[in-house]
Scaffold this motif. Structure first.
Motif, PDB file in Angstrom:
ATOM      1  N   TRP A  79       0.815  -1.225   0.000  1.00 38.88           N
ATOM      2  CA  TRP A  79       0.000   0.000   0.000  1.00 38.88           C
ATOM      3  C   TRP A  79       0.846   1.271   0.000  1.00 38.88           C
ATOM      4  CZ3 TRP A  79      -0.193  -3.647   3.951  1.00 38.88           C
ATOM      5  CH2 TRP A  79       0.397  -3.312   5.163  1.00 38.88           C
TER       6      TRP A  79
ATOM      7  N   ARG B 225      -5.245  -8.977 -10.343  1.00 45.64           N
ATOM      8  CA  ARG B 225      -5.639  -7.762  -9.650  1.00 45.64           C
ATOM      9  C   ARG B 225      -4.464  -7.103  -8.927  1.00 45.64           C
ATOM     10  NH1 ARG B 225     -10.984  -6.616  -8.259  1.00 45.64           N
ATOM     11  NH2 ARG B 225     -12.503  -7.871  -9.392  1.00 45.64           N
ATOM     12  N   ARG B 226      -3.291  -7.693  -9.091  1.00 45.27           N
ATOM     13  CA  ARG B 226      -2.097  -7.197  -8.410  1.00 45.27           C
ATOM     14  C   ARG B 226      -2.311  -7.092  -6.902  1.00 45.27           C
ATOM     15  NH1 ARG B 226       0.045  -2.370 -12.505  1.00 45.27           N
ATOM     16  NH2 ARG B 226       0.236  -3.711 -14.368  1.00 45.27           N
ATOM     17  N   SER B 227      -2.963  -8.106  -6.367  1.00 43.55           N
ATOM     18  CA  SER B 227      -3.265  -8.156  -4.942  1.00 43.55           C
ATOM     19  C   SER B 227      -2.260  -9.060  -4.247  1.00 43.55           C
ATOM     20  CB  SER B 227      -4.693  -8.683  -4.720  1.00 43.55           C
ATOM     21  OG  SER B 227      -4.922  -8.919  -3.355  1.00 43.55           O
TER      22      SER B 227
ATOM     23  N   GLU C 203      -2.013  -0.464  -3.453  1.00 43.99           N
ATOM     24  CA  GLU C 203      -3.082  -1.411  -3.173  1.00 43.99           C
ATOM     25  C   GLU C 203      -3.784  -1.033  -1.871  1.00 43.99           C
ATOM     26  OE1 GLU C 203      -3.728  -6.245  -3.224  1.00 43.99           O
ATOM     27  OE2 GLU C 203      -1.756  -5.365  -3.545  1.00 43.99           O
TER      28      GLU C 203
END
Length: 269
Positions: free
Chosen positions: A47, A240-242, A52
């Protein structure tokens, strides 16, 4: 989101938490957090640098830690707009609650009661205190709500280390944790080493009967289920690039693949 922060409370000793935490591939500090509890303080790269949402990352991380361990994981997170928590335990659906920045409740009351039941909190005193957190209070912002939540958890043994105040950005929390006398760093040691260490840690707990060599058909069924669930979760997380949900999928795939691979070496009786 440089003002976002988070921590993970695990109902286990640091020695049990460290092997599983390696799989998250995030730099963290691990420290005791009361009787039978540990706290993980992440550096927060997803983040801080990846853009994110902190809540999505922490939900994924909590699920990844809890899915293969006999202890629950509570994620606390906050940013400029909201704050909240997610409780993950085994394969059960995570439960959580959210407050807006000004403290306005934005969750379901039933979630608090489920949260209390899963942690074995007092069904009268603790549930009453948690219910207050679902009511409007113009004098309590979102981070005050989190502090009140942790105050309820003190009766379950939680005690955050001194110098780790809720609400600070993750980089400050991580730096403060490095100064704690009982803290230790958690970093990714490499795929096979991390996964095998994590399996050893879980095998010593109450889930040992489900691991390689347990002698029950449930073990193989569990490994196949982990592979079936892990692949789509990993693909979904990557797309989702999570980082959080990618970690969940990767952990499930690792458990399933290594579990099945080890079965021929340790056949059932």
């Amino acid at each position: 989101m440089s003002n976002a922060g988070a921590l993970l409370l695990c109902r286990a000793q640091p020695e049990s938490v460290a092997p599983a935490a390696h799989l998250l591939r995030e730099r963290m500090q691990l420290a005791p957090a009361g009787a039978g509890w540990s706290v993980l303080l992440p550096e927060g790269r997803p983040w801080r640098h990846g853009g994110e949402p902190v809540d999505r990352v922490l939900t994924g991380w909590a699920a990844a830690l809890a899915v293969g361990a006999p202890w629950p994981v509570l994620a606390l997170w906050w940013d400029a707009d909201r704050a909240g928590f997610t409780l993950a335990s085994g394969f059960r659906r995570p439960v959580g609650y959210i407050w807006l920045a000004n403290g306005t409740p934005a969750g379901e009351d039933e979630a608090m009661r489920t949260f209390a039941a899963r942690l074995g909190l007092d069904p009268v005193l603790d549930v009453q205190a948690l219910d207050q957190l679902t009511k409007p209070d113009p004098e309590a912002d979102a981070r005050a709500r989190l502090r009140a939540l942790v105050a309820v958890l003190t009766r379950a043994g939680v005690a955050l280390p001194d110098g780790i105040p809720l609400g600070e950005p993750s980089d400050r929390l991580h730096e403060a944790a490095r100064a704690l006398p009982d803290a230790r760093p958690v970093e990714w040691p490499g795929g096979r080493e991390a996964v095998r260490a994590e399996l050893d840690a879980v095998g010593s707990g109450s889930l040992g009967a489900w691991l390689p060599g347990s002698g029950t058909p449930k073990a193989r069924a569990l490994f196949l289920a982990q592979l079936a669930a892990g692949l789509p979760l990993t693909v979904w997380g990557v797309r989702r690039r999570s980082g959080g949900w990618t970690a969940v999928g990767a952990l499930l795939l690792a458990h399933g693949a290594l579990g099945l691979a080890c079965e021929p070496m340790r056949p059932w009786d």
